[in-house]
Design a protein around this motif. Structure first.
Motif, PDB file in Angstrom:
ATOM      1  N   LYS A  67       0.744  -1.474  -0.553  1.00 52.70           N
ATOM      2  CA  LYS A  67       0.061  -0.027  -0.186  1.00 52.70           C
ATOM      3  C   LYS A  67       0.715   1.337   0.243  1.00 52.70           C
ATOM      4  O   LYS A  67       0.305   2.300  -0.508  1.00 52.70           O
ATOM      5  CB  LYS A  67      -1.148   0.051   0.856  1.00 52.70           C
ATOM      6  CG  LYS A  67      -1.841  -1.124   1.413  1.00 52.70           C
ATOM      7  CD  LYS A  67      -2.516  -1.127   2.378  1.00 52.70           C
ATOM      8  CE  LYS A  67      -1.920  -1.394   4.273  1.00 52.70           C
ATOM      9  NZ  LYS A  67      -1.306  -2.334   4.290  1.00 52.70           N
ATOM     10  N   SER A  68       1.963   1.081   0.795  1.00 55.06           N
ATOM     11  CA  SER A  68       2.622   2.356   1.274  1.00 55.06           C
ATOM     12  C   SER A  68       3.830   2.453  -0.186  1.00 55.06           C
ATOM     13  O   SER A  68       3.635   3.690  -0.831  1.00 55.06           O
ATOM     14  CB  SER A  68       3.713   2.760   2.760  1.00 55.06           C
ATOM     15  OG  SER A  68       3.016   1.991   3.441  1.00 55.06           O
ATOM     16  N   THR A  69       3.721   1.341  -1.410  1.00 54.51           N
ATOM     17  CA  THR A  69       4.517   1.562  -1.539  1.00 54.51           C
ATOM     18  C   THR A  69       3.614   2.410  -3.107  1.00 54.51           C
ATOM     19  O   THR A  69       3.945   2.850  -4.125  1.00 54.51           O
ATOM     20  CB  THR A  69       5.121   0.213  -2.338  1.00 54.51           C
ATOM     21  OG1 THR A  69       5.820  -0.624  -1.382  1.00 54.51           O
ATOM     22  CG2 THR A  69       5.862   0.951  -3.185  1.00 54.51           C
ATOM     23  N   PHE A  82      -2.253  10.362   1.455  1.00 49.63           N
ATOM     24  CA  PHE A  82      -2.129   9.832   3.049  1.00 49.63           C
ATOM     25  C   PHE A  82      -1.879   8.546   3.152  1.00 49.63           C
ATOM     26  O   PHE A  82      -2.329   7.503   2.605  1.00 49.63           O
ATOM     27  CB  PHE A  82      -3.703   9.728   3.848  1.00 49.63           C
ATOM     28  CG  PHE A  82      -3.858  11.542   4.133  1.00 49.63           C
ATOM     29  CD1 PHE A  82      -4.119  12.307   5.002  1.00 49.63           C
ATOM     30  CD2 PHE A  82      -4.752  11.533   2.877  1.00 49.63           C
ATOM     31  CE1 PHE A  82      -4.676  13.761   4.905  1.00 49.63           C
ATOM     32  CE2 PHE A  82      -5.426  13.056   2.608  1.00 49.63           C
ATOM     33  CZ  PHE A  82      -5.766  13.954   4.051  1.00 49.63           C
ATOM     34  N   ASP A  83      -0.785   8.573   3.804  1.00 45.97           N
ATOM     35  CA  ASP A  83      -0.188   6.994   4.392  1.00 45.97           C
ATOM     36  C   ASP A  83      -0.684   6.807   5.736  1.00 45.97           C
ATOM     37  O   ASP A  83       0.600   7.648   6.630  1.00 45.97           O
ATOM     38  CB  ASP A  83       1.089   6.517   3.783  1.00 45.97           C
ATOM     39  CG  ASP A  83       1.863   5.116   4.004  1.00 45.97           C
ATOM     40  OD1 ASP A  83       1.325   4.383   4.210  1.00 45.97           O
ATOM     41  OD2 ASP A  83       3.160   5.041   3.752  1.00 45.97           O
ATOM     42  N   GLU A  84      -1.271   5.406   6.697  1.00 47.57           N
ATOM     43  CA  GLU A  84      -1.705   5.527   7.604  1.00 47.57           C
ATOM     44  C   GLU A  84      -1.549   7.370   8.531  1.00 47.57           C
ATOM     45  O   GLU A  84      -0.630   6.953   9.356  1.00 47.57           O
ATOM     46  CB  GLU A  84      -1.351   4.867   7.974  1.00 47.57           C
ATOM     47  CG  GLU A  84      -0.776   3.828   7.266  1.00 47.57           C
ATOM     48  CD  GLU A  84      -0.668   2.172   7.019  1.00 47.57           C
ATOM     49  OE1 GLU A  84      -1.081   1.363   9.119  1.00 47.57           O
ATOM     50  OE2 GLU A  84      -0.367   0.728   7.026  1.00 47.57           O
ATOM     51  N   PRO A  85      -1.859   8.204   8.509  1.00 46.70           N
ATOM     52  CA  PRO A  85      -1.887   9.365   8.794  1.00 46.70           C
ATOM     53  C   PRO A  85      -2.875   9.048  10.860  1.00 46.70           C
ATOM     54  O   PRO A  85      -2.173  10.016  11.419  1.00 46.70           O
ATOM     55  CB  PRO A  85      -2.452  10.021   8.558  1.00 46.70           C
ATOM     56  CG  PRO A  85      -4.049   9.122   7.782  1.00 46.70           C
ATOM     57  CD  PRO A  85      -3.292   8.247   7.262  1.00 46.70           C
TER      58      PRO A  85
HETATM   59 MG   LIG Z   1       3.037   1.577   4.945  1.00 45.65          MG
END
Ligand SMILES: [Mg+2]
Ligand SMILES: Nc1ncnc2c1ncn2[C@@H]1O[C@H](COP(=O)(O)OP(=O)(O)OP(=O)(O)O)[C@@H](O)[C@H]1O
Lengths: 258, 398
Positions: A56-58, A176-179
């Motif tokens: 997901k982050s990637t 937004f990355d797991e804010p």
């Molecule tokens: Mg991640």
């Protein structure tokens, strides 16, 4: 143009903001993103979820080139991401990003955190940049902290400053990355409230989060990723009540059990 | 109630707490006791020493500074002859110490920054070479390194006859380094004056550029405009006055090179040894300072659209410098103090000259106190400057 106005109420249009076409990425031998395709229109809110390590982050970090993809095409506002530095900087100006760990600049005050990029990247006069910054600090409800340093704020306040800092660049899309993952439970709500408000104002958002309440209330589409693939994508009503794939069902039963 | 005694003194003292339990009074008593003891010890030592010296009829006092030294000094920045006084000899030594320390600090800083950044290079070979440099220089005693460089300079370099000339006019041989210098000319004075004014003007321009940015948003361009402001007017004056440039180039006469400026093998070896040794430490400080700034800071800056140069200048360096400056200060101090190892290879620094003075006059206490006082002064000056710089960059954070 006709049905663009039909969608205008929700802030949506048919204009494509972010387009991923069969994107592939490897870390060495490890295939992190496998043929990922995703189209995000202006004003659309996408929530991305999936187990840890699913990429997901990637995925969202490829959209502003914090990570480089190896195959496929990524277009932001119809500009294709290439190796051209000017191109990358142009896209980054239009794409805001909020990190799990805030990443505020500790040597600058809250206000300076918010004005630095408008001043140096957007080449905005100081007075105007400060006015914009105060506007967004009010929007995230901490104008009174403007002169403080990030180290003096709580996690929730820091994350709201980080959101304001991104908004000051007037981005077309927010990532937004797991804010809320690094926050204490009592601070999660104040950050989610700001994000919900932003969604209602029609901001285009791609949001990696496990806050399913947030997904249900604002997302237009929920994307489920597993092992580098987009397994399923559906509007929240359908996604949560009637998931198609077994992997999604397994994931949902795990996450909703909490 | 008992807790208040910690913060309030007089009030609680009068309100019933016995006085020897009052922390403020206790503190004062402790300090008085320490001072009395210290004075007693110092008085005892001084008294004892003076009595001993009197018994052995050794002179005391600093009057020897006005007497004729009677020894020659190998290299001096000011004129010095054996008929000059001990005082002047010590001044020559001090100037030699300052010369090697200041140039050493500049060289060590430049080299250290380059090596420190090289260790972070993504080029495997460059990073590896830099780390070998750091490990070698930091792990061999400085004295040994000085002997090494002295041997290289005096033994391995060719004799004057076959001197190396890497650049025409620059001559490197057993007897040191000789290089061309500009012969002074009366018109150089206005050129230097204009240069000084231009430097001031360049900084005025810089402030103006930042103010213009705040007002109009225009990004300040600093490097080239500032270089132009500094160089062009001086160059113009230089050309207008007829460009009187005469170089004094070392030339080979019958036995050796004459003319130009020269540094001795001792100075060269000491300078090389000190700079190369200290650069190893500075490189590590620079590397760890840069690494200490989390990668997330760079990513956040990149995500906001800053180009690479601005990411470093506005976000990474200000944070790294705060970590780098304090330990660098102590390395500057170390370099200065380590320059006293000059005595081992015969460079006439303060300690070397002081030592000769001590041996000739026998006034050990005076000579050693002079040297200690001078090193202390230099160190405090360097510390004061670096603390001032540190305060400038280390704004409050929390
Ligand atoms: Mg991640
Ligand atoms: N720089 C890297 N080098 C090698 N492998 C990496 C790198 N970054 C991530 N990975 C691997 O890629 C996979 C996907 O990582 P990613 O961070 O995108 O997952 P994620 O879905 O965001 O997980 P999480 O929910 O834990 O944040 C993981 O297996 C991770 O170990």
């Amino acid at each position: 143009m006709a049905h663009a106005t039909a969608n205008a109420e929700a802030g949506r249009s048919d204009e494509i903001m972010v387009d991923l076409q069969r994107v592939n990425k490897w870390y060495g031998d490890f295939h992190v993103l496998k043929d990922v395709s995703l189209t995000v229109r202006r004003g659309e809110r996408i929530v991305v979820c999936g187990p840890s390590g699913s990429g997901k982050s990637t995925l969202i970090r490829c959209i502003n080139r914090l990570e480089e993809h190896q195959q496929g095409r990524i277009l932001v506002e119809n500009i294709e991401l290439t190796n051209d530095v000017k191109n990358i900087e142009m896209i980054r100006r239009e794409v805001g990003m909020v990190f799990q760990s805030f990443n505020l600049f500790p040597h600058l005050t809250v206000l300076e955190n918010c004005t630095l990029a408008p001043l140096w990247v957007r080449k905005m006069p100081q007075r105007e940049a400060a006015a914009v910054a105060m506007k967004f600090l009010e929007r995230v409800r901490i104008p009174e902290q403007a002169e403080k340093y990030p180290g003096q704020l709580s996690g929730g306040q820091q994350q709201r400053v980080a959101i304001a800092r991104s908004l000051c660049m007037m981005p077309q899309v927010m990532l937004f990355d797991e804010p809320t993952s690094a926050l204490d439970p009592e601070m999660i709500k104040e950050v989610l409230d700001v994000m919900v408000e932003l969604a209602h104002e029609g901001m285009t958002m791609i949001c990696v989060t496990h806050e399913m309440g947030f997904a249900k209330s604002v997302a237009d589409n929920v994307v489920f990723m597993d092992q580098g693939e987009i397994v399923e994508m559906a509007p929240p009503a359908e996604f949560f009540t009637n998931p198609r794939s077994d992997r999604t069902k397994a994931f949902l039963s795990q996450i909703l059990a909490h | 109630m008992a807790r208040e005694g910690l913060g309030q003194s007089a009030a609680t003292a009068s309100s019933g707490v016995v006085w020897w339990r009052n922390p403020t009074i206790r503190g004062v008593i402790a300090q008085v006791v320490v001072v009395v003891l210290l004075v007693a010890v110092v008085w005892y030592l001084v008294h004892n020493t003076i009595t001993n010296l009197n018994e052995r009829s050794i002179r005391t006092g600093f009057s020897f500074l006005d007497q004729e030294a009677g020894f020659a000094i190998g290299e001096a920045l000011i004129a010095f002859a054996p008929t000059d006084t001990y005082g002047r000899a010590l001044l020559v030594g001090l100037l030699n110490t300052l010369r090697v320390s200041l140039i050493g600090i500049v060289l060590a800083t430049l080299l250290g920054v380059v090596i420190g950044i090289a260790r972070l290079s993504s080029n495997w070979l460059v990073a590896k070479l830099a780390s070998v440099y750091v490990e070698v220089t930091r792990n061999i005693p400085l004295l040994l390194q000085l002997f090494f460089w002295y041997t290289i300079v005096t033994q391995l370099l060719p004799a004057v006859r076959e001197a190396l000339e890497p650049v025409p006019g620059v001559v490197l041989s057993k007897s040191g380094l000789q290089f061309p210098i500009v012969v002074g000319d009366p018109t150089h004075l206005p050129v230097l004056g204009v240069l000084a004014l231009s430097i001031v003007a360049a900084f005025v321009y810089r402030r103006h550029a930042y103010r213009r940015q705040r007002e109009t948003g225009q990004e300040p361009r600093l490097l080239w405009p500032m270089l132009a402001i500094i160089c062009l007017p001086a160059l113009a004056v230089f050309l207008v006055t007829g460009a009187p440039l005469e170089l004094d180039v070392p030339e080979f006469t019958r036995f050796n090179y004459r003319g130009g400026a020269s540094v001795t093998p001792e100075f060269l070896a000491l300078l090389l040894g000190l700079s190369i040794y200290t650069a190893g430490f500075i490189a590590e400080i620079v590397r760890s300072g840069i690494l200490a700034v989390p990668w997330g800071q760079t990513e956040a800056a990149a995500a906001l659209g800053f180009r690479r140069g601005l990411q470093l200048r506005l976000i990474v360096l200000p944070q790294a410098l705060r970590i780098i400056v304090p330990p660098t200060t102590s390395n500057y101090l170390n370099l200065t103090k380590n320059s006293s190892l000059a005595v081992a290879i015969g460079y006439p620094d303060l300690v070397s000259v002081g030592n000769t003075t001590l041996n000739q006059t026998g006034q050990a206490i005076e000579c050693i106190s002079i040297m200690m006082a001078i090193y202390l002064t230099i160190s405090l000056l360097i510390s004061a400057f670096m603390n001032w710089y540190n305060r400038r960059i280390a704004l409050v954070e929390r």
